[in-house]
Scaffold this motif. Structure first.
Motif, short mmCIF file in Angstrom:
data_model
loop_
_atom_site.label_atom_id
_atom_site.label_comp_id
_atom_site.label_asym_id
_atom_site.label_seq_id
_atom_site.Cartn_x
_atom_site.Cartn_y
_atom_site.Cartn_z
N SER A 1 36.36 43.52 36.13
CA SER A 1 37.51 42.94 35.41
C SER A 1 38.70 42.76 36.35
O SER A 1 39.41 41.75 36.29
CB SER A 1 37.93 43.85 34.25
N ILE A 2 38.91 43.77 37.22
CA ILE A 2 40.01 43.68 38.19
C ILE A 2 39.77 42.49 39.12
O ILE A 2 40.67 41.67 39.38
CB ILE A 2 40.13 44.99 39.01
N TYR A 3 38.54 42.37 39.62
CA TYR A 3 38.19 41.27 40.54
C TYR A 3 38.40 39.92 39.85
O TYR A 3 38.97 38.99 40.44
CB TYR A 3 36.73 41.43 40.99
N ASN A 4 37.94 39.83 38.60
CA ASN A 4 38.09 38.57 37.85
C ASN A 4 39.54 38.17 37.73
O ASN A 4 39.90 37.01 37.88
CB ASN A 4 37.49 38.74 36.45
N LYS A 5 40.39 39.16 37.43
CA LYS A 5 41.83 38.88 37.27
C LYS A 5 42.44 38.46 38.61
O LYS A 5 43.26 37.53 38.66
CB LYS A 5 42.53 40.12 36.73
N MET A 6 42.04 39.14 39.69
CA MET A 6 42.55 38.78 41.02
C MET A 6 42.15 37.35 41.38
O MET A 6 42.94 36.59 41.93
CB MET A 6 41.99 39.76 42.07
#
Length: 740
Positions: free
Chosen positions: A260-265
């Protein structure tokens, strides 16, 4: 339990197997299920005997896999003895000489039918051919519509396969990880298996982007202590209020998953440090009286609002209107001590179990017909509806299903006040088809708050909508762009297909007569090239246009066919392996080893597709076309995602073996405008770093500027250096990020 190693003696292996089984039994005995130990014991002995001597790719005895799946079924899904037995036996019919009848004779019809359902969808959803892939997926959904436990055990099977993916070859890892992200994770989400969904996504991310995964995990770990201090300071006053009110509760700090963090980044093109909602707080309270559940949620809500500033637009009440997968909770977002927003989720213990386990928990709570099952029934009916009118094209079929798996929900009302759940983005036409096919067929408009709106109007949660119809109205092909729900798309396609059938037949007759007149043999190659020249995706489109007198075929067009051919992968998603035949075939690419890309050679040993423009340093993978050319995509490219899922046998793991100053990358720059800032930006890029600029656009408005520069670079590290230098060296530059 001891870790398996290849030097174990047969006695040590047997002891390890028995210990693993005992773990399953202990978890079952600790649960609330009726204790049917005898049938589980028999299932284990049966499976152990059936798989005797068989090993997994890692070398460990095969029986350890069904045991691990059974452990997930009881420990993480909370299912009972029937599911545990089916998990232990799930590979017996496929991999050994035993049949469904043998299982039925020993364990009864229910366990046998679940095992049969699992056998039908074994070997992964996706075969090497798209038709097989769609057929296997249909089988999964059909099995699910008869007994939800089939898909829950399949989820446990997939989760264990993902946990042990390290023993597979790289190209198999890409295939299985792509398949997991494309279908299994959305399916877990739709069934409310949030915990399993997060783990599946994280494991797929770990194998697709190992370096980025490691970086994010390291940064999350680094900030853990600080995060705990902030959360404790945030919830301290609330704890006192909860204690004073006599609540029995626990408070958990939840960290956003790495994926989720990667997707947001990636989506927002921001660094890790700029993501504000990395952590959330969950309050879970004990509750004996279901009638007081919502009241307690709102009482705890007031404890947070007393001492914290609450974000007015981020209150989500899922207590009165559950999500379609049964999720219930009260969400609010409040300002934390460090000036960052913190999401708070308030749930009863029962809400929490359903949130973590979705319909697996519903199964546990189910006694006869349960009100929570109504949304599942509606969703199942949509799935059955899609299966009754399947898409001929496998990729379209999967996309239709995914549309229904992924969608967030909105809630709208009929004039009589009935509540209808629809995917976010749904239109008046979607609602009409959701109520009844005839209503959708004759829909001409909608009425919201006494205001007429067109059929393309997008609905919001809370709208009360009246559908306006006319007997003279008939569905049109352009309506497809107004349908955002799988149900409406499927119904509309079925109606249009009926109308199109006689037109298609007439167009085919005209086409055949034309070729006969010109003395040309009617071959697939002629059709393929003609469609390429006319920019049409399917032969049915050509037949329809001929029948409607929209085009005329001429002898000149046939002559032109010999001069032009479609580019190799320009239509890859329609026809993944079409290409011109070559007299000389290349040496086949060895897909079992990592293929090294050499951009620094005069003629690179690969081709780049236009959809994602990868450069050295990006995580990439290759697809081998029928001429044994390796076509390179970014791992995260949406087109690559579909291809990974559909044509896994054509995958080859790749890595960069050099760099070359021949790649284009575009960076986006935002900041405060002032005289001379553009000159400074170009100076840093061309003078300080020595990179050639090939395109530049800039817009300034009210002292804020936005600039996009296309650069000729050698690798992704150079692009990152440029972005970092611009932010550090030039006053006024606030953001600099790569956008392609």
């Amino acid at each position: 339990m001891a870790e398996y190693n290849k030097n174990m003696s047969p006695e040590e292996e047997d002891r390890m197997i028995e210990e693993a089984y005992q773990d399953v039994l202990n978890a079952y005995l600790a649960s609330n299920h009726r204790k049917k130990v005898e049938i589980i014991e028999r299932a284990f002995r049966f499976a152990k005997s059936a798989h005797k001597g068989v090993r997994r790719r890692s070398g460990e005895p095969y029986i350890l896999h069904p045991i691990a799946v059974a452990k997930i079924v009881i420990s993480e899904l909370g299912l009972g003895s029937t599911s545990i037995c089916a998990a232990l036996l799930h590979d017996v019919v496929e991999d050994t000489e035993f049949t469904k009848e043998d299982i039925e004779a020993s364990f009864g019809s229910k366990i046998a039918s679940i095992v049969e359902g699992l056998t039908k969808i074994s070997g992964g959803i996706f075969g090497d051919k798209a038709s097989l892939q769609a057929e296997n997926f249909r089988k999964l959904l059909l099995s699910m519509s008869t007994d939800i436990r089939v898909v829950l055990i399949k989820m446990a099977d997939r989760l264990h396969n993902m946990r042990t993916l390290g023993s597979m070859r790289p190209e198999k890892q890409y295939k299985i990880a792509g398949e997991t992200l494309y279908v299994y994770a959305p399916l877990a989400h739709r069934l409310g298996l949030y915990k399993i969904k997060d783990e599946l996504e994280d494991l797929a991310f770990k194998y697709e982007h190992p370096q980025k995964y490691a970086e994010i995990i390291a940064k999350v770990s680094e900030s853990e202590k600080h995060r705990e201090e902030i959360v404790e300071e945030f919830v301290g006053p609330v704890r006192k209020k909860l204690d004073a009110a006599g609540f029995k509760y626990e408070i958990k700090a939840r960290v956003k998953s790495a994926y989720s963090i990667y997707n947001k980044m990636e989506t927002k093109k921001i660094p890790f440090e700029e993501i504000y909602d990395i952590y959330a707080v969950r309050v879970i309270f004990e509750n004996d009286d279901d009638t007081l559940e919502r009241i307690h949620c709102w009482e705890i809500y007031t404890f947070f609002t007393d001492g914290h500033k609450v974000h007015p637009e981020r209150l989500r009440d899922w207590t009165s209107t559950p999500k379609a997968n049964g999720y219930r909770a009260l969400h609010l977002t409040a300002m934390g001590p460090d000036g960052k927003w913190i999401e708070v989720q308030i749930r009863s213990r029962k809400m929490d179990e359903i949130a973590e386990l979705g319909y697996a928990a519903h199964w546990k709570y189910k006694t006869g017909v349960h009100e929570d099952d109504t949304e599942l029934d509606k969703w199942m009916n949509t799935i059955k509806d899609i299966l009754a009118n399947p898409e001929p094209n496998a990729i379209d079929f999967l996309d239709t299903i995914k549309l229904n798996l992924f969608s967030a929900e909105i809630y709208v009302f009929t004039p009589k006040g009935d509540l209808i759940t629809l995917p976010a983005g749904s239109t008046v036409l979607d609602l009409a088809f959701a109520i009844h096919t005839q209503l959708g067929t004759h829909c001409i408009a909608g009425k919201i708050n006494h205001r007429l709106v067109p059929i393309s109007y997008k609905l919001d949660s809370g709208d009360q909508v009246e559908i306006i119809t006319s007997d003279s109205q008939t569905p049109q092909p352009e309506w497809m762009q107004f349908c955002n729900s799988a149900k409406a798309q499927n119904r509309l396609r079925a109606i249009l297909r009926k109308d199109r059938r006689h037109l298609t037949e007439r167009g085919k007759k005209l086409y055949d007569e034309f070729l006969e007149r010109e003395g040309v043999e009617n071959t697939p190659d002629v059709m393929t090239r003609l469609l390429g020249n006319l920019h049409l995706p399917h032969k049915e489109d050509l037949y329809l246009m001929l029948a409607n007198d929209e085009i005329n075929l001429s002898a000149k067009q046939l002559k032109d066919l010999n001069k032009t051919r479609s580019s190799l992968l320009s239509k890859i998603l329609r026809n993944p392996f079409s290409s011109k035949k070559q007299e000389e075939r290349k040496t086949p690419v060895n897909r079992k080893v990592i293929y090294v890309l050499h951009p620094d050679e005069d003629k690179p040993n690969y081709k780049l597709d236009t959809c994602c423009q990868p450069i050295p340093g990006d995580d990439v993978l290759g697809f081998v076309d029928e001429n044994e050319d390796v076509v390179v995509h970014k791992v995260s490219c949406p087109n690559a995602m579909r291809l990974k899922s559909s044509f896994g046998s054509r995958l080859v793991a790749t890595k960069w073996g050099g760099v070359a100053d021949r790649f284009l990358a575009t960076i986006s720059i935002d900041g405060i405008d002032r005289r001379g800032i553009l000159e400074e930006i170009t100076g840093v890029i061309s003078r300080d770093i020595g990179v050639n600029m090939v395109g530049l656009t800039i817009n300034a408005r009210q002292e804020v500027f936005h600039c996009e520069i296309t650069l000729q670079v050698d690798n992704s590290e150079t692009v990152e250096n440029i972005c970092r230098s611009l932010k550090e060296k030039i006053k006024g530059v606030k953001f600099a990020k790569r956008i392609s």
